[in-house]
Design a protein around this motif. Structure first.
Motif, mmCIF file in Angstrom:
data_model
loop_
_atom_site.group_PDB
_atom_site.id
_atom_site.type_symbol
_atom_site.label_atom_id
_atom_site.label_comp_id
_atom_site.label_asym_id
_atom_site.label_seq_id
_atom_site.Cartn_x
_atom_site.Cartn_y
_atom_site.Cartn_z
ATOM 1 N N ALA A 3 0.860 -1.189 0.000
ATOM 2 C CA ALA A 3 0.000 0.000 0.000
ATOM 3 C C ALA A 3 0.892 1.233 0.000
ATOM 4 O O ALA A 3 0.853 2.044 0.918
ATOM 5 C CB ALA A 3 -0.937 -0.026 1.192
ATOM 6 N N ARG A 4 1.707 1.346 -1.037
ATOM 7 C CA ARG A 4 2.676 2.441 -1.106
ATOM 8 C C ARG A 4 2.021 3.818 -1.189
ATOM 9 O O ARG A 4 2.651 4.829 -0.898
ATOM 10 C CB ARG A 4 3.602 2.252 -2.314
ATOM 11 N N LEU A 5 0.755 3.857 -1.604
ATOM 12 C CA LEU A 5 0.080 5.144 -1.796
ATOM 13 C C LEU A 5 -1.055 5.354 -0.804
ATOM 14 O O LEU A 5 -1.959 6.143 -1.054
ATOM 15 C CB LEU A 5 -0.443 5.241 -3.231
ATOM 16 N N GLN A 6 -1.014 4.631 0.303
ATOM 17 C CA GLN A 6 -2.044 4.790 1.328
ATOM 18 C C GLN A 6 -2.097 6.241 1.797
ATOM 19 O O GLN A 6 -1.074 6.850 2.123
ATOM 20 C CB GLN A 6 -1.745 3.882 2.522
ATOM 21 N N GLY A 7 -3.300 6.819 1.818
ATOM 22 C CA GLY A 7 -3.479 8.199 2.252
ATOM 23 C C GLY A 7 -3.271 9.233 1.165
ATOM 24 O O GLY A 7 -3.463 10.433 1.408
ATOM 25 N N LYS A 8 -2.894 8.797 -0.028
ATOM 26 C CA LYS A 8 -2.684 9.720 -1.139
ATOM 27 C C LYS A 8 -3.939 9.805 -2.018
ATOM 28 O O LYS A 8 -4.737 8.871 -2.079
ATOM 29 C CB LYS A 8 -1.507 9.271 -2.006
ATOM 30 N N VAL A 9 -4.080 10.929 -2.696
ATOM 31 C CA VAL A 9 -5.157 11.132 -3.660
ATOM 32 C C VAL A 9 -4.533 11.214 -5.048
ATOM 33 O O VAL A 9 -3.641 12.043 -5.281
ATOM 34 C CB VAL A 9 -5.954 12.422 -3.367
ATOM 35 N N ALA A 10 -4.970 10.357 -5.947
ATOM 36 C CA ALA A 10 -4.412 10.306 -7.297
ATOM 37 C C ALA A 10 -5.473 10.673 -8.320
ATOM 38 O O ALA A 10 -6.592 10.154 -8.287
ATOM 39 C CB ALA A 10 -3.868 8.919 -7.595
ATOM 40 N N LEU A 11 -5.126 11.568 -9.219
ATOM 41 C CA LEU A 11 -6.018 11.983 -10.298
ATOM 42 C C LEU A 11 -5.506 11.383 -11.604
ATOM 43 O O LEU A 11 -4.346 11.587 -11.969
ATOM 44 C CB LEU A 11 -6.075 13.509 -10.398
ATOM 45 N N VAL A 12 -6.376 10.664 -12.299
ATOM 46 C CA VAL A 12 -6.028 10.031 -13.573
ATOM 47 C C VAL A 12 -6.933 10.577 -14.663
ATOM 48 O O VAL A 12 -8.157 10.463 -14.573
ATOM 49 C CB VAL A 12 -6.179 8.498 -13.492
ATOM 50 N N THR A 13 -6.340 11.174 -15.691
ATOM 51 C CA THR A 13 -7.145 11.650 -16.821
ATOM 52 C C THR A 13 -7.252 10.538 -17.866
ATOM 53 O O THR A 13 -6.417 9.637 -17.928
ATOM 54 C CB THR A 13 -6.530 12.904 -17.460
ATOM 55 N N GLY A 14 -8.302 10.617 -18.678
ATOM 56 C CA GLY A 14 -8.532 9.550 -19.648
ATOM 57 C C GLY A 14 -8.749 8.233 -18.948
ATOM 58 O O GLY A 14 -8.362 7.168 -19.441
ATOM 59 N N ALA A 15 -9.406 8.291 -17.786
ATOM 60 C CA ALA A 15 -9.527 7.115 -16.929
ATOM 61 C C ALA A 15 -10.421 6.034 -17.502
ATOM 62 O O ALA A 15 -10.365 4.884 -17.066
ATOM 63 C CB ALA A 15 -10.042 7.532 -15.546
ATOM 64 N N GLY A 16 -11.251 6.374 -18.485
ATOM 65 C CA GLY A 16 -12.148 5.374 -19.045
ATOM 66 C C GLY A 16 -11.512 4.501 -20.102
ATOM 67 O O GLY A 16 -12.081 3.477 -20.492
ATOM 68 N N GLY A 17 -10.326 4.869 -20.587
ATOM 69 C CA GLY A 17 -9.664 4.108 -21.642
ATOM 70 C C GLY A 17 -8.888 2.928 -21.110
ATOM 71 O O GLY A 17 -8.805 2.693 -19.897
ATOM 72 N N GLY A 18 -8.280 2.172 -22.019
ATOM 73 C CA GLY A 18 -7.581 0.948 -21.648
ATOM 74 C C GLY A 18 -6.430 1.170 -20.690
ATOM 75 O O GLY A 18 -6.351 0.540 -19.628
ATOM 76 N N ILE A 19 -5.512 2.070 -21.015
ATOM 77 C CA ILE A 19 -4.379 2.334 -20.148
ATOM 78 C C ILE A 19 -4.832 3.062 -18.897
ATOM 79 O O ILE A 19 -4.411 2.734 -17.776
ATOM 80 C CB ILE A 19 -3.291 3.133 -20.890
#
Length: 274
Positions: A3-19
């Motif tokens: 859980a290296r990113l526990q407590g972090k908030v990550a924003l991903v654009t183009g989140a609906g695509g394959g990658i």
């Protein structure tokens, strides 16, 4: 998986695509809360629900990354829902037209640069103040192998992805001292739904020039993104990382007629591999 990113908030654009989907799933598995941003809500709905069922806090937002006002509104809404963004993954991308440069229209050219280059600029600018205030941030820009080698009849895509490398370098130069990293990933041919629809001769030719003789998996890109977002990658900054099965290397064969024959056969589709 840790859980290296526990407590972090990550924003991903183009989140609906394959990658983008694989990146979101991997970051959630690493403990991050997810902000999913895409142009179309239906592309994110199923993914968001699946992540929530797994216990991941998720906030979804429809926005055109090329529109600065929409980006600001989405980031502000995400901040209100989950808190400041710690990790930004600029994954959204577009190939508006495949044609000789002389036949590329002004609108097509402008749209590709707006989504692939100006979009990441909008997102980075929107999240930087909170990252600077906390003296911690991770920015990962999904560029392309085309950024270095060009891409036949895709001038807009190639130019915009190359520009993204310049943006990556400048963010590092300006903000590394404040605990922020900004790195670029340059995928080669990755087995997304779009790639899987390529005409067999096109796919076979690409594989014939790829030393690994297979396309990459979206999960492999996601694993690299997760590492770059972690504390373990704190000293990796301004890097341009190829994930292409070796396709950036010179494919010419001058010392083996057998290898030449095998590659020609593969390019002609006589033994397609995936």
């Amino acid at each position: 998986m840790g859980a290296r990113l526990q407590g972090k908030v990550a924003l991903v654009t183009g989140a609906g695509g394959g990658i983008g989907r694989s990146i979101a799933q991997r970051l959630a598995a690493e403990g991050a809360a997810l902000v999913l941003l895409d142009l179309h809500d239906d592309a994110m709905g199923e993914l968001a629900e699946a992540l929530r069922r797994g216990g991941t806090p998720v906030s979804t937002h429809c926005a055109d990354v090329a529109d600065a006002q929409q980006v600001r509104a989405a980031v502000e809404a995400a901040r209100a829902a989950l808190g400041p963004v710690d990790c930004l993954v600029n994954n959204a991308g577009l190939t508006a037209v495949i044609a000789p440069l002389e036949r590329m229209g002004d609108e097509d050219w402008a749209r590709e640069l707006a989504v692939n280059l100006t979009g990441p600029f909008h997102l980075i600018r929107a999240v930087l103040p909170d990252m600077v205030a906390r003296r911690w941030g991770r920015i990962v820009n999904i560029s392309s192998a085309a950024a270095r080698g060009g891409l036949f009849r895709q001038a807009g895509y190639s130019a915009s992805k190359s520009g993204l490398l310049g943006l990556t370098r400048n963010v590092t130069l300006e903000y590394a001292a404040q605990g922020i990293t900004c790195n670029a990933i340059l995928p080669g041919l990755i087995a997304t739904p779009t790639v899987e629809k390529l005409p067999p001769p096109v796919f076979d030719y690409a594989m014939s020039t790829t030393p690994a003789r297979r396309p990459g998996r979206t999960e492999e890109v996601a694993a690299l993104v997760a590492f770059l977002c972690s504390d373990e990658a704190a000293y990796l900054n301004g890097a341009e990382i190829d994930i292409d099965g070796g396709s950036r290397l010179c494919p010419a064969v001058l010392g083996s007629t057998r290898e030449v024959a095998e590659r020609l056969a593969l390019a002609q589709g006589q033994h397609r591999t995936a």
